[in-house]
Write a protein that holds these residues in place. Structure first.
Motif, PDB file in Angstrom:
ATOM      1  N   GLN A  83      46.875  57.578  43.026  1.00 38.73           N
ATOM      2  CA  GLN A  83      47.091  56.162  42.765  1.00 38.73           C
ATOM      3  C   GLN A  83      48.009  55.552  43.818  1.00 38.73           C
ATOM      4  N   ASN A  84      49.067  56.250  44.147  1.00 37.64           N
ATOM      5  CA  ASN A  84      50.047  55.722  45.096  1.00 37.64           C
ATOM      6  C   ASN A  84      49.488  55.608  46.508  1.00 37.64           C
ATOM      7  N   GLU A  85      48.483  56.433  46.828  1.00 44.00           N
ATOM      8  CA  GLU A  85      47.872  56.350  48.154  1.00 44.00           C
ATOM      9  C   GLU A  85      47.190  55.003  48.384  1.00 44.00           C
ATOM     10  N   LEU A  86      46.772  54.344  47.303  1.00 42.13           N
ATOM     11  CA  LEU A  86      46.177  53.024  47.443  1.00 42.13           C
ATOM     12  C   LEU A  86      47.183  52.000  47.963  1.00 42.13           C
ATOM     13  N   LEU A  87      48.452  52.269  47.740  1.00 45.14           N
ATOM     14  CA  LEU A  87      49.505  51.325  48.121  1.00 45.14           C
ATOM     15  C   LEU A  87      49.810  51.346  49.617  1.00 45.14           C
ATOM     16  N   THR A  88      49.523  52.454  50.280  1.00 45.73           N
ATOM     17  CA  THR A  88      49.959  52.617  51.668  1.00 45.73           C
ATOM     18  C   THR A  88      49.515  51.473  52.579  1.00 45.73           C
ATOM     19  N   PRO A  89      48.224  51.109  52.613  1.00 45.26           N
ATOM     20  CA  PRO A  89      47.835  50.001  53.492  1.00 45.26           C
ATOM     21  C   PRO A  89      48.279  48.636  52.980  1.00 45.26           C
ATOM     22  N   TRP A  90      48.600  48.554  51.692  1.00 39.72           N
ATOM     23  CA  TRP A  90      48.993  47.278  51.080  1.00 39.72           C
ATOM     24  C   TRP A  90      50.483  47.000  51.253  1.00 39.72           C
ATOM     25  N   ALA A  91      51.297  48.050  51.228  1.00 36.28           N
ATOM     26  CA  ALA A  91      52.751  47.907  51.222  1.00 36.28           C
ATOM     27  C   ALA A  91      53.290  47.691  52.630  1.00 36.28           C
ATOM     28  N   VAL A  92      53.013  46.517  53.198  1.00 35.76           N
ATOM     29  CA  VAL A  92      53.473  46.142  54.532  1.00 35.76           C
ATOM     30  C   VAL A  92      54.104  44.754  54.452  1.00 35.76           C
ATOM     31  N   GLN A  97      54.512  38.395  52.779  1.00 34.90           N
ATOM     32  CA  GLN A  97      54.657  37.076  53.390  1.00 34.90           C
ATOM     33  C   GLN A  97      53.510  36.138  53.023  1.00 34.90           C
ATOM     34  N   LEU A  98      52.535  36.642  52.277  1.00 37.95           N
ATOM     35  CA  LEU A  98      51.397  35.813  51.884  1.00 37.95           C
ATOM     36  C   LEU A  98      51.856  34.672  50.976  1.00 37.95           C
ATOM     37  N   PRO A  99      51.157  33.522  51.035  1.00 32.81           N
ATOM     38  CA  PRO A  99      51.434  32.469  50.053  1.00 32.81           C
ATOM     39  C   PRO A  99      51.263  33.013  48.638  1.00 32.81           C
ATOM     40  N   GLU A 100      51.945  32.420  47.683  1.00 31.99           N
ATOM     41  CA  GLU A 100      51.978  32.975  46.333  1.00 31.99           C
ATOM     42  C   GLU A 100      50.591  33.214  45.754  1.00 31.99           C
ATOM     43  N   THR A 101      49.677  32.256  45.926  1.00 35.21           N
ATOM     44  CA  THR A 101      48.327  32.409  45.372  1.00 35.21           C
ATOM     45  C   THR A 101      47.611  33.598  45.998  1.00 35.21           C
ATOM     46  N   ASP A 102      47.729  33.731  47.325  1.00 30.59           N
ATOM     47  CA  ASP A 102      47.075  34.837  48.018  1.00 30.59           C
ATOM     48  C   ASP A 102      47.731  36.170  47.668  1.00 30.59           C
ATOM     49  N   PHE A 103      49.056  36.149  47.514  1.00 31.89           N
ATOM     50  CA  PHE A 103      49.763  37.370  47.136  1.00 31.89           C
ATOM     51  C   PHE A 103      49.326  37.822  45.742  1.00 31.89           C
ATOM     52  N   ALA A 104      49.208  36.878  44.819  1.00 35.69           N
ATOM     53  CA  ALA A 104      48.752  37.211  43.468  1.00 35.69           C
ATOM     54  C   ALA A 104      47.351  37.812  43.507  1.00 35.69           C
ATOM     55  N   ALA A 105      46.485  37.258  44.338  1.00 32.64           N
ATOM     56  CA  ALA A 105      45.121  37.776  44.445  1.00 32.64           C
ATOM     57  C   ALA A 105      45.123  39.204  44.987  1.00 32.64           C
ATOM     58  N   SER A 106      46.036  39.497  45.922  1.00 30.24           N
ATOM     59  CA  SER A 106      46.101  40.852  46.478  1.00 30.24           C
ATOM     60  C   SER A 106      46.620  41.844  45.442  1.00 30.24           C
ATOM     61  N   VAL A 107      47.558  41.398  44.593  1.00 33.17           N
ATOM     62  CA  VAL A 107      48.055  42.263  43.511  1.00 33.17           C
ATOM     63  C   VAL A 107      46.943  42.539  42.503  1.00 33.17           C
ATOM     64  N   ALA A 108      46.173  41.502  42.164  1.00 29.59           N
ATOM     65  CA  ALA A 108      45.061  41.668  41.220  1.00 29.59           C
ATOM     66  C   ALA A 108      44.023  42.644  41.762  1.00 29.59           C
ATOM     67  N   ASP A 109      43.730  42.533  43.055  1.00 26.69           N
ATOM     68  CA  ASP A 109      42.759  43.439  43.673  1.00 26.69           C
ATOM     69  C   ASP A 109      43.258  44.876  43.630  1.00 26.69           C
ATOM     70  N   LEU A 110      44.530  45.077  43.928  1.00 35.01           N
ATOM     71  CA  LEU A 110      45.113  46.413  43.875  1.00 35.01           C
ATOM     72  C   LEU A 110      45.108  46.961  42.450  1.00 35.01           C
TER      73      LEU A 110
END
Length: 214
Positions: A83-92, A97-110
């Motif tokens: 599960q944690n390996e999925l975070l590696t490319p995301w945790a940068v 720095q993404l706008p809040e809406t885009d950041f929320a979408a990236s969290v939902a995708d993860l």
């Protein structure tokens, strides 16, 4: 006189397999345990059942694992690692720095990717339940969440150096636990809409983290 609490089960691996045949036996034990966990549940699971399913003798199992909880501990550790390996490319920093809406979408995708990965892992859902239900196994989840918190805090602070690191660390840890609890809820109640849960939870997490950006 108060009753004494039973000692927690030994979770230490007796020895790691080194030769090819030993590795094959070790993996058969884990695979058999995963299969049985989904069939009989945590309480009815036993080392005897695992041995029967794996086609090995009890002494062969006890070379590596002292009890069923040690096997579940290994399965839980592996699940957390994948599960944690999925975070590696995301945790940068760029993610934070993404706008809040885009950041929320990236969290939902993860969130949805982690959900799908867990559902497709052998007994992933049942292992998740075991990590919650068995007190001696809860350290697996807690340690993993501590590690993920540190993994996410570094890029967050790199992206927002003026943020309060203590507050950021607390918020990230709470977010991790909340998202994990939401996934457990989906496992327990499949009638819920996974995408709706992902969207709602990610918006909550994004709102809190974006408030800390400074």
């Amino acid at each position: 006189m108060p009753a004494t609490r039973p000692a927690p089960p030994d979770l230490e691996l007796k020895k790691a397999p080194t030769q090819a045949r030993a590795v094959e036996t070790y993996e058969r034990i884990l695979a058999a345990c995963a299969e049985l966990l989904g069939e009989v549940g945590i309480e009815r699971l036993s080392t005897n059942l695992v041995c029967q399913r794996a086609g090995i003798s009890p002494p062969a199992l006890y070379q590596y694992f002292p009890n069923k909880y040690a096997i579940l501990h290994e399965l839980g550790t592996r699940l957390m690692q994948v599960q944690n390996e999925l975070l590696t490319p995301w945790a940068v920093p760029a993610t934070f720095q993404l706008p809040e809406t885009d950041f929320a979408a990236s969290v939902a995708d993860l969130f949805l990717k982690t959900l799908a990965l867990t559902e497709h892992m052998p007994a992933g859902v049942w292992v998740t339940r075991a990590l919650r239900a068995v007190p001696s196994l809860q350290s697996v989840r807690n340690l993993s969440h501590d590690q993920v918190t540190d993994m996410l805090l570094l890029p967050f602070m790199s992206a927002h150096p003026s943020a309060d690191p203590a507050r950021a660390k607390l918020t990230i840890r709470l977010a991790i636990d909340a998202l994990y609890a939401a996934q457990e809820l989906l496992f327990d109640d499949p009638s819920l809409d996974a995408e709706a849960v992902a969207s709602t939870m990610s918006e909550m997490v994004a709102a809190q983290l974006c408030r800390l950006r400074g």
